[in-house]
Enzyme design. Structure first.
Site, PDB file in Angstrom:
ATOM      1  N   GLY A  39      20.879  28.464  37.417  1.00  0.00           N
ATOM      2  CA  GLY A  39      21.058  28.015  36.048  1.00  0.00           C
ATOM      3  C   GLY A  39      22.521  27.925  35.672  1.00  0.00           C
ATOM      4  O   GLY A  39      23.398  28.477  36.346  1.00  0.00           O
ATOM      5  N   GLY A  55      25.326  27.411  32.050  1.00  0.00           N
ATOM      6  CA  GLY A  55      25.485  27.486  30.603  1.00  0.00           C
ATOM      7  C   GLY A  55      26.934  27.594  30.227  1.00  0.00           C
ATOM      8  O   GLY A  55      27.813  27.710  31.084  1.00  0.00           O
ATOM      9  N   GLY A  56      27.223  27.568  28.900  1.00  0.00           N
ATOM     10  CA  GLY A  56      28.592  27.683  28.443  1.00  0.00           C
ATOM     11  C   GLY A  56      29.223  29.002  28.812  1.00  0.00           C
ATOM     12  O   GLY A  56      30.432  29.124  28.931  1.00  0.00           O
ATOM     13  N   PHE A  57      28.394  30.020  29.001  1.00  0.00           N
ATOM     14  CA  PHE A  57      28.894  31.349  29.335  1.00  0.00           C
ATOM     15  C   PHE A  57      29.239  31.463  30.808  1.00  0.00           C
ATOM     16  O   PHE A  57      30.111  32.219  31.198  1.00  0.00           O
ATOM     17  CB  PHE A  57      27.802  32.362  28.960  1.00  0.00           C
ATOM     18  CG  PHE A  57      28.228  33.795  29.000  1.00  0.00           C
ATOM     19  CD1 PHE A  57      28.974  34.321  27.967  1.00  0.00           C
ATOM     20  CD2 PHE A  57      27.855  34.631  30.035  1.00  0.00           C
ATOM     21  CE1 PHE A  57      29.353  35.654  27.980  1.00  0.00           C
ATOM     22  CE2 PHE A  57      28.222  35.958  30.050  1.00  0.00           C
ATOM     23  CZ  PHE A  57      28.967  36.464  29.014  1.00  0.00           C
ATOM     24  N   GLY A  58      28.564  30.725  31.664  1.00  0.00           N
ATOM     25  CA  GLY A  58      28.795  30.797  33.097  1.00  0.00           C
ATOM     26  C   GLY A  58      27.544  30.436  33.876  1.00  0.00           C
ATOM     27  O   GLY A  58      26.682  29.719  33.393  1.00  0.00           O
ATOM     28  N   VAL A  97      24.003  31.377  36.280  1.00  0.00           N
ATOM     29  CA  VAL A  97      22.917  32.339  36.460  1.00  0.00           C
ATOM     30  C   VAL A  97      22.534  32.323  37.933  1.00  0.00           C
ATOM     31  O   VAL A  97      22.353  31.253  38.521  1.00  0.00           O
ATOM     32  CB  VAL A  97      21.693  31.984  35.599  1.00  0.00           C
ATOM     33  CG1 VAL A  97      20.612  33.059  35.744  1.00  0.00           C
ATOM     34  CG2 VAL A  97      22.086  31.836  34.149  1.00  0.00           C
ATOM     35  N   LYS A 110      23.226  36.966  35.061  1.00  0.00           N
ATOM     36  CA  LYS A 110      23.977  36.074  34.163  1.00  0.00           C
ATOM     37  C   LYS A 110      25.429  36.527  34.152  1.00  0.00           C
ATOM     38  O   LYS A 110      25.760  37.598  33.653  1.00  0.00           O
ATOM     39  CB  LYS A 110      23.358  36.155  32.772  1.00  0.00           C
ATOM     40  CG  LYS A 110      24.061  35.410  31.655  1.00  0.00           C
ATOM     41  CD  LYS A 110      23.251  35.611  30.377  1.00  0.00           C
ATOM     42  CE  LYS A 110      23.920  35.021  29.166  1.00  0.00           C
ATOM     43  NZ  LYS A 110      23.126  35.204  27.943  1.00  0.00           N
ATOM     44  N   ASP A 166      19.112  30.981  17.579  1.00  0.00           N
ATOM     45  CA  ASP A 166      19.285  29.954  18.611  1.00  0.00           C
ATOM     46  C   ASP A 166      17.954  29.674  19.309  1.00  0.00           C
ATOM     47  O   ASP A 166      17.875  29.654  20.534  1.00  0.00           O
ATOM     48  CB  ASP A 166      20.352  30.383  19.618  1.00  0.00           C
ATOM     49  CG  ASP A 166      20.920  29.201  20.393  1.00  0.00           C
ATOM     50  OD1 ASP A 166      20.753  28.054  19.921  1.00  0.00           O
ATOM     51  OD2 ASP A 166      21.528  29.412  21.450  1.00  0.00           O
TER      52      ASP A 166
END
Length: 856
Positions: A515, A517-520, A522, A537, A634
């Site tokens: 996966g 995402g903006g955070f990094g 997965v 994550k 969210d």
């Protein structure tokens, strides 16, 4: 050999010097220059046009002529730049507000003052306060007291963040028996993340902890220095018109060298060209043979935190390798950095880099006091001893600094103001703010600050200290984690070392990525000798976002927030400054993975219904099943995960907000708008009042996603179909529901079940939150729809499904006016509405998708 190498780099230096170019400047997107009180627009010595405020009533209050006047200084000092200082002034006799409409984001706010006598106004009688929105910038301020003998004019620079309201109110409030004035106001945008990083984590000097600078933090520029060089004027800066003064006035002692090498600077993505002008990085101070350290001294007000940004660039041709020059950094006589190595930090010779540190200047009882805070760079002799052997190469016993910026940081109540210490001798007593109860006001200010700070500190560190600590089994400290305290209960949350996480993911091998995402990223991982499958994550350090989400997620999920339909947090890792969360592995990925843009087989209708019921139960638990209501903020199809048995679990609590007991409809949280485009409640967007009904709205969008199998926002469709909530609601209103249903569901949905489901989704999207159902009602309605479906013949032939919105006679324009306004503002602000790249099969997209700092 060493001589040949040195000659080679000297030759390279000469070549690069001939082709050295100035980096492209930053082009500001917001550019406001007001020459306050001037009779007409004027151009300054940099060819910038300053408009007069008298011709722009939209900046001014409607009664501005009654509460202010314009004047020109009776004395014109030839050493002062004419514009905007001596061409006019706005004199304010009572509270006076300039209102600017600007785009959201970080801005420079610069105020220009020329404290001279104006017709009918004595310069010694001017004391006033200045606020920018809710932030206090100056209090009982005297421009006359602030100027120096060398400069008869004054520029005050602040860095503030403008939120989604796009309003910047700059208010001047004269103290009793005084007047306020200003000669110029400048507002300038800046590159994203230059000084305000959203939730930027910075080393707190002298403490084993970090300081967080977020969008609510205001900064005041106190010193910006071209170390070892001359003044760098605003036109020589990188498009932001910053002024870099010489550091001569702050140097302590002797034994300095100021080398200047005309080399080509290689900027990077981490240190882009606008970080500092080239001249700052090509000049420096280093130690001479007779000195033991580099020392500077700066007077700073007590009672505030300060950001020190140190700029470095190795430009001497003999300093090329790691360990050539290693030194320690002390701020306020406390160790800020041990064994600093510019080449190691930056990646090579001629590569610039900067480092941020925050220091707390104590003694909050008296903000008038100024303390002399030292900055000291001294050689790290331990490293020198190790590399002194000739076979390893000689380490230089030296240190270097190229540039320095020091900012005051707003306190717990949003104030940057410190009382004046040296008031002008001719100032009458009456001009001081509240002279008879001044001590009482200061005490109350301090009490508020202390109560706010202590309360916030106790709550924050109690939770974080409880969570971020040792390993679950009470093992040894890693020695590198952010916070150390007692371990949380082992049945709630584990604390992993980075070595364990690397072992579980084969050192974060790409083949384990499931996966994004903006955070990094997965990763899929295997713990406990391969017996436990997990989703890992991991924060991407270059993203510079997600720190607050990391804390919130741990706070939410490692407490007793447990439910069958909430994702389970197994543990976390903060070892070696990593930010990693470890969850139960969700074998079937996200709900979106099975609706559109996927190779997965379409979900049958009854399974979709069951998933919606499970997700609704999870949200209902958050809203009313806990002591304090929790608003997810969210809700979207990528945040609904599916385990190996297709049980739905709500995930990603990084944006969640905790409300008061009960979670009633009137309970709300006033907060900046965050969320994902297409899912954000228009009422929340408009009023910035977050309620549980904001989650209900977002869930209504998810229900239509499930029914229609399409994204919440699809910019590739015709304008009337871009927004799913608008398009689906209009189709319900027109009784054209059959035209928007996922073709894969043909023949599967009982008419009465469809009617209940669509009517529920429609009502979730009502304009006002009070008109929307509660999540408890959503659960009951979905369960009723499932019962109807199970009671009907499963072989429903494709036919028209009439939908009646019970008793609903709302005007269509009324329904969608606010929604259209939201989308129009988002697109007009240049915010991308593009859908993030589709996840892999069985993608566990546990990350929130932060598209811009304004919202997700």
């Amino acid at each position: 050999m060493a001589t040949i190498t040195l000659l080679f780099f000297l030759f390279l230096q000469l070549i690069t010097a001939t082709i050295s170019t100035t980096p492209l400047p930053y082009n500001a997107t917001v550019y406001v220059l007001l020459n306050c009180g001037a009779q007409s627009a004027t151009t300054d010595e940099t060819d910038r046009r300053w408009d007069t405020d008298t011709h722009f009533p939209n900046f001014l209050p409607s009664d501005f002529s009654n509460i202010s006047t314009t004047a020109t200084a009776s004395e014109q000092d030839p050493s002062v730049n004419r514009v905007p200082y001596t061409t006019g002034a706005r004199i304010m006799k009572s509270r006076f507000t300039y209102t600017f409409r600007v785009s959201p984001g970080a801005k420079f706010l610069r105020l220009y003052f020329y404290p001279a006598n104006y017709s009918g106004f004595n310069k010694a009688e001017s004391f006033f306060s200045v606020t920018a929105n809710h932030l206090t910038l100056l209090r009982n301020f005297s421009a006359l007291a602030a100027v120096t003998d060398s400069s008869k004019a004054l520029r005050k620079e602040f860095v503030i963040n403008v939120d989604e309201t796009q309003i910047l109110d700059v208010t001047f409030s004269p103290s009793p028996n005084s007047y306020a004035f200003v000669n110029g106001i400048e507002i300038l945008s800046m590159p994203t993340n230059l000084y305000i990083h959203g939730n930027h984590r910075i080393k707190l000097v002298g403490q084993n902890d970090f300081f967080y600078i977020n969008n609510s933090t205001a900064l005041e520029t106190l010193y910006r220095l071209n170390v070892g060089g001359n003044l760098v004027g605003s036109t020589e800066d990188t498009g932001m018109y910053r002024v870099w003064d010489s550091d001569d006035a702050f140097v302590v002692g002797y034994g300095y060298q100021t080398p200047h090498f005309d080399v080509n600077i290689t900027y990077t993505s981490e240190t882009p060209p606008y970080s500092a002008p080239r001249i700052v990085y090509t000049t420096s101070r280093t130690m001479s043979n007779h000195s033991q350290s580099l020392d500077w001294e700066f007077p700073l007000n007590s009672g505030f935190y300060y950001l020190f940004r140190l700029h470095f660039c190795e430009i001497q041709p003999e300093v090329l390798e790691v360990n050539d020059r290693v030194f320690d950094i002390y701020i306020g006589n406390q160790m800020a950095e041990r064994a600093a190595d510019v080449v190691e930090w930056s990646g090579g010779w001629r590569f610039p880099v900067y480092r941020d540190y925050v220091v707390n200047v104590t003694n909050p009882d008296d903000r008038r006091n100024k303390q002399s805070i030292t900055l000291q760079l001294s050689p790290n002799m331990e490293t020198k001893a190790v590399y002194a052997d000739a076979t390893l190469g000689s380490a230089y016993s030296n240190a270097i600094l190229n540039g320095l910026e020091i900012f005051k940081l707003g306190d717990a109540i949003g104030s940057l103001a410190a009382s004046n210490h040296e008031l002008p001798s001719e100032a009458p007593i009456a001009s001081l703010a509240f002279p008879n109860n001044k001590k009482k006001r200061i005490s109350w200010h301090i009490i508020v600050a202390i109560i706010t700070g202590v309360t916030s500190g106790i709550a924050f560190f109690s939770i974080l200290g409880f969570l971020i600590s040792r390993r679950r089994n009470g093992g040894k400290d890693s020695g590198t984690s952010v916070t150390k305290s007692s371990s949380p209960p082992s049945d709630l949350c584990r604390h992993f070392l980075i070595a364990e996480i690397k072992n579980a993911t084969d050192n974060f091998d790409e083949k384990f990525v499931i996966g994004y995402g903006g955070f990094g990223n997965v990763y899929k991982g295997y713990l406990d000798n391969g017996t436990t499958t997990v989703a890992v994550k991991r924060s991407n350090p270059s993203s510079k976002q997600g720190i607050r989400e990391f804390q919130t997620e741990i706070e939410m999920l490692s407490s007793k927030l447990r439910h069958r339909h909430l994702v389970s947090l197994i543990g976390y890792c903060d070892d070696k400054n990593e930010m990693i969360l470890v969850y139960d592995y969700m074998a079937n990925g996200t709900l979106r993975d099975h609706l559109y843009n996927t190779d997965n087989a379409p979900l049958p209708w009854k399974k979709r219904l069951d998933i919606c019921i499970g997700a609704a139960k999870g949200l209902c638990y958050l809203h009313s099943g806990t002591k304090h209501m929790i608003i997810h903020r969210d809700v979207k199809s990528t945040n609904i995960l599916l385990d190996d048995k297709w049980v739905a679990k709500v995930s990603d609590f990084g944006l969640s907000k905790v409300g008061s007991v009960g979670g009633t409809d009137i309970t709300h949280v006033s907060t900046a708008v965050k969320g994902s485009f297409g899912y954000v409640d228009p009422e929340y967007y408009k009023r910035q009042r977050l309620t549980v009904k904001s989650d209900v709205y977002s869930f209504g969008v998810v229900l239509f996603e499930v029914l229609c199998a399409r994204p919440a926002i699809n910019p590739n469709l015709p304008s009337g179909q871009v927004n799913l909530a608008e398009w689906a609601s209009r189709s319900c209103k027109k009784r054209e529901l059959e035209e928007i249903i996922d073709p894969n569901l043909k023949g599967q949905i009982a008419p009465e079940c469809l009617s209940k489901f669509a009517e529920l989704a429609y009502h979730c999207l009502r304009k006002e939150g009070v008109q929307r159902p509660s999540m408890g009602d959503v659960v009951k309605t979905l369960e009723s729809a499932l019962q109807v479906q199970e009671g009907e013949d499963h072989e429903v032939e494709g036919s028209s499904f009439p939908l009646i919105i019970n008793g609903d006679a709302m005007n269509e324009d009324e329904i969608f006016s606010d929604l259209s306004e939201v989308e129009r503002k988002l697109t007009s602000n240049g915010i991308s509405m593009s859908v993030s790249r589709s996840a892999k099969v069985n993608n566990v997209a546990l990350f929130s998708e932060i598209i811009t700092p304004l919202g997700r």
